[in-house]
Design an enzyme around this catalytic site. Structure first.
Site, PDB file in Angstrom:
ATOM      1  CG  ASP A 144      -1.512   1.177   1.565  1.00 29.68           C
ATOM      2  OD1 ASP A 144      -1.452   2.195   0.730  1.00 29.68           O
ATOM      3  OD2 ASP A 144      -2.398   1.334   2.346  1.00 29.68           O
ATOM      4  CD  GLU A 190      34.946  14.211   0.785  1.00 31.81           C
ATOM      5  OE1 GLU A 190      35.217  14.901   1.980  1.00 31.81           O
ATOM      6  OE2 GLU A 190      35.211  14.774  -0.130  1.00 31.81           O
ATOM      7  CD  GLU A 216      32.075  17.050   6.769  1.00 29.58           C
ATOM      8  OE1 GLU A 216      33.024  17.248   6.519  1.00 29.58           O
ATOM      9  OE2 GLU A 216      31.124  17.875   6.715  1.00 29.58           O
ATOM     10  CD  GLU A 218      35.282  17.071   8.634  1.00 32.31           C
ATOM     11  OE1 GLU A 218      35.598  17.989   9.224  1.00 32.31           O
ATOM     12  OE2 GLU A 218      35.595  16.405   7.798  1.00 32.31           O
ATOM     13  CD  GLU A 273      34.380  13.183   5.510  1.00 33.96           C
ATOM     14  OE1 GLU A 273      34.386  14.353   5.796  1.00 33.96           O
ATOM     15  OE2 GLU A 273      34.998  12.865   4.374  1.00 33.96           O
ATOM     16  CG  HIS A 301      32.570  18.091   0.734  1.00 31.63           C
ATOM     17  ND1 HIS A 301      33.646  18.206   1.288  1.00 31.63           N
ATOM     18  CD2 HIS A 301      31.675  18.909   1.185  1.00 31.63           C
ATOM     19  CE1 HIS A 301      33.728  19.398   1.928  1.00 31.63           C
ATOM     20  NE2 HIS A 301      32.403  19.882   1.967  1.00 31.63           N
ATOM     21  NE  ARG A 318      40.970  21.077   1.211  1.00 37.44           N
ATOM     22  CZ  ARG A 318      40.698  19.837   1.129  1.00 37.44           C
ATOM     23  NH1 ARG A 318      39.500  19.519   1.627  1.00 37.44           N
ATOM     24  NH2 ARG A 318      41.545  18.974   0.729  1.00 37.44           N
ATOM     25  CD  GLU A 329      35.498  18.119  -2.422  1.00 42.34           C
ATOM     26  OE1 GLU A 329      36.231  19.114  -2.463  1.00 42.34           O
ATOM     27  OE2 GLU A 329      35.250  17.381  -1.459  1.00 42.34           O
ATOM     28  NE  ARG A 332      34.567  22.559  -0.232  1.00 38.35           N
ATOM     29  CZ  ARG A 332      35.661  21.740   0.521  1.00 38.35           C
ATOM     30  NH1 ARG A 332      36.028  20.761   0.052  1.00 38.35           N
ATOM     31  NH2 ARG A 332      35.513  22.251   1.798  1.00 38.35           N
TER      32      ARG A 332
HETATM   33  N1  GLN Z   1      32.127  20.606   7.335  1.00 38.43           N
HETATM   34  C1  GLN Z   1      32.593  21.340   6.141  1.00 38.43           C
HETATM   35  C2  GLN Z   1      31.196  21.630   5.262  1.00 38.43           C
HETATM   36  O1  GLN Z   1      30.312  21.555   5.794  1.00 38.43           O
HETATM   37  C3  GLN Z   1      33.682  20.644   5.151  1.00 38.43           C
HETATM   38  C4  GLN Z   1      34.795  20.316   6.275  1.00 38.43           C
HETATM   39  C5  GLN Z   1      35.819  19.433   5.384  1.00 38.43           C
HETATM   40  O2  GLN Z   1      35.663  18.262   5.014  1.00 38.43           O
HETATM   41  N2  GLN Z   1      36.978  19.816   5.065  1.00 38.43           N
HETATM   42  O3  GLN Z   1      31.140  21.161   4.016  1.00 38.43           O
HETATM   43 MG    MG Z   2      34.789  16.345   5.875  1.00 39.85          MG
HETATM   44 MG    MG Z   3      35.966  17.051   0.586  1.00 38.60          MG
END
Ligand code: GLN
Ligand code: MG
Ligand code: MG
Length: 468
Positions: free
Chosen positions: A52, A131, A133, A214, A221, A270, A340, A358, A360
């Site tokens: 269902d 990735e 977290e 982290e 992570e 990420h 980054r 990547e 992010r």
């Molecule tokens: N926590 C971070 C974010 O919000 C990333 C940190 C890391 O992996 N270098 O994306």
């Molecule tokens: Mg990380």
């Molecule tokens: Mg990363």
């Protein structure tokens, strides 16, 4: 290809008592229906079982509620957490009237996205590496007696190996709450818990290579390595399940909520992506950062559609509390091989085969099937329309003077903005009927409920600022 008779043989050989049929709802939650294993036959495994669907938010209405749960026999796992032997089967949702995949089923959306990639001739395989977290906190139910039962902690039998023993006794030395990124135990008090999470995933057959603390206090992570799109989305459902289960066994709770703590890093997911064709990486080339032209266009497509993508990749009101400057989460829609702070990072020094981009901005509240499929569709739109992402931003984007930032687009500032962006920009998702308009409308309707609930609920900060 595993056949129904192979799977039935395994059920018999491994004395499996329960078969748990699992599927993912539009919000990304894993749902299940548990079958007595010995009642299952080959036809049911091949054709699926009726259930269902009207009880799933965002799916069928009550008067046309029957749907088929069709096991994907390639994705079968033994559940390490059930008391009696149980087999997990990933399922697709099929419409009984047509025998076709149900368009609002996220997992089949992801399958259609992979098929669409093949049909374009751009590549035959999309690899995704997430990735995810998360935070882990003490379970208050363990502080005040289990599940609020009124029993004192001493009265209840803790799960074996719960980690509690490390926290009792004379705590003359207490590690600081914010221990940082890499200090070893005892500052990092969760090494064993994370280790158990990773070894459980490995035992289940997932590709894992590491775990680490982290940046924020109580933030972690686990390293799940890449796979194809549907495979990785399935793996992400197992990842979350294992994290929650192992945390629970240790008397903790885990959360993938992107920003549980003000003024500290939030949790992202990420997402690394690359397209391959005939066993060759197509994202490697002689353009910026050693990328191919197609990879740059892919980035261009993701940047162009990023605000609409946010509705899938950052699908909660809380997601936008993470996407602010200063916490390693991206705000600006730019790309770079050097820093980054850009939304799209080209991992430095990756050889031909590891060439990838990547993204992010996504977070792990995302439904992985929908988020990865939507990212792929945006990237493919970029390649098909040769959308160049412009110059790379190789400066620290957080430090740029406002004048230099004026023209750089940003991710959405709220779920409201993301839903409006998706409502205005979704043609790229409809190609190849990967997503359908009906599906997007139903998804937005669910998400608008969340926006309105939060917008109409007084929050603690408002009491602080305005009460007296
Ligand atoms: N926590 C971070 C974010 O919000 C990333 C940190 C890391 O992996 N270098 O994306
Ligand atoms: Mg990380
Ligand atoms: Mg990363």
């Amino acid at each position: 290809m595993a056949s129904a008779s192979d799977v039935l043989k395994r059920i018999k050989d491994e004395e499996i008592e329960w078969v748990d049929l699992r599927f993912t709802d539009p919000k990304g939650k894993w749902q299940h229906l548990t079958m007595v294993a010995k009642t299952l036959d080959e036809d049911q495994l091949e054709d699926g079982l009726m259930f269902d669907g009207s009880s799933i938010a965002g799916w069928k209405v009550i008067n046309e509620s029957d749907m088929i749960l069709k096991p994907d026999l390639e994705r079968v796992y033994v559940d390490p957490f059930s008391a009696e032997p149980m087999m997990i089967m990933f399922c697709d949702i099929v419409e009984p009237s047509t025998g076709e995949w149900y368009a609002r089923d996220p997992r089949t959306t992801a399958k259609r996205a992979e098929a669409y990639l093949k049909s374009t001739g751009i590549g035959d395989t999309i690899y995704v590496g997430p990735e995810a977290e998360f935070f882990m906190f003490d379970d208050v139910r363990f502080e005040d007696g289990y599940a609020g039962s009124g029993f004192a902690l001493d009265d209840i039998e803790l799960p074996t190996n719960s980690g509690r023993e490390y926290e009792s006794g004379n705590l003359a030395h207490r590690p600081r709450a914010k221990g940082g990124y890499f200090p070893v135990a005892p500052v990092d008090s969760a090494v064993d818990i994370r280790g158990e999470m990773v070894s459980t995933m490995i035992e289940m057959g997932l590709p894992c290579d590491k775990h680490h603390h982290e940046v924020a206090a109580a933030q972690h992570e686990l390293g799940l390595t890449f796979g194809t799109l549907v495979e990785t989305a399935d793996n992400m459902q197992i990842y979350k399940y294992v994290v929650h289960q192992v945390a629970h066994i240790y008397g903790k709770t885990a959360t993938f909520m992107p920003k549980p703590i003000k003024d500290d890093n939030g949790s992202g997911m990420h997402t690394h992506m690359s397209i391959w064709d005939g066993g060759k990486p197509t994202f490697s080339g002689n353009q910026y950062g050693g990328l191919s032209e197609n990879c740059l266009y892919y980035i261009g497509g993701v940047i162009k559609h990023a605000k609409a993508l946010n509705a899938f990749t950052n699908p909660t009101t809380n997601s936008y509390k993470r996407l602010v400057p200063g916490f390693e989460a991206p705000v600006l829609l730019a790309y770079s091989a050097r820093n980054r702070s850009a939304s799209c990072r080209i991992p430095y020094g990756a050889g031909d085969k590891a060439k990838r981009v990547e993204f992010r901005f996504p977070d792990a509240m995302a439904n992985p099937y929908l988020a990865y499929a939507a990212l792929l569709m945006a990237g493919l739109d970029g390649i098909q329309n040769k959308i160049h992402p412009g110059e790379a931003m190789d400066k620290n984007l957080y430090d740029l003077p406002p004048a230099e930032l004026a023209d750089v687009p940003t991710v959405c500032g709220s779920l409201r903005e993301a839903l409006e962006a998706l409502e205005a920009d979704h043609e790229f998702l409809l190609k190849g009927e990967v997503f359908t308009k009906d599906q997007i409308d139903a998804y937005c309707e669910l998400k608008w409920d969340e926006v309105l609930r939060v917008e109409t609920t007084p929050c603690p900060a408002e009491f602080d600022m305005y009460y007296s």
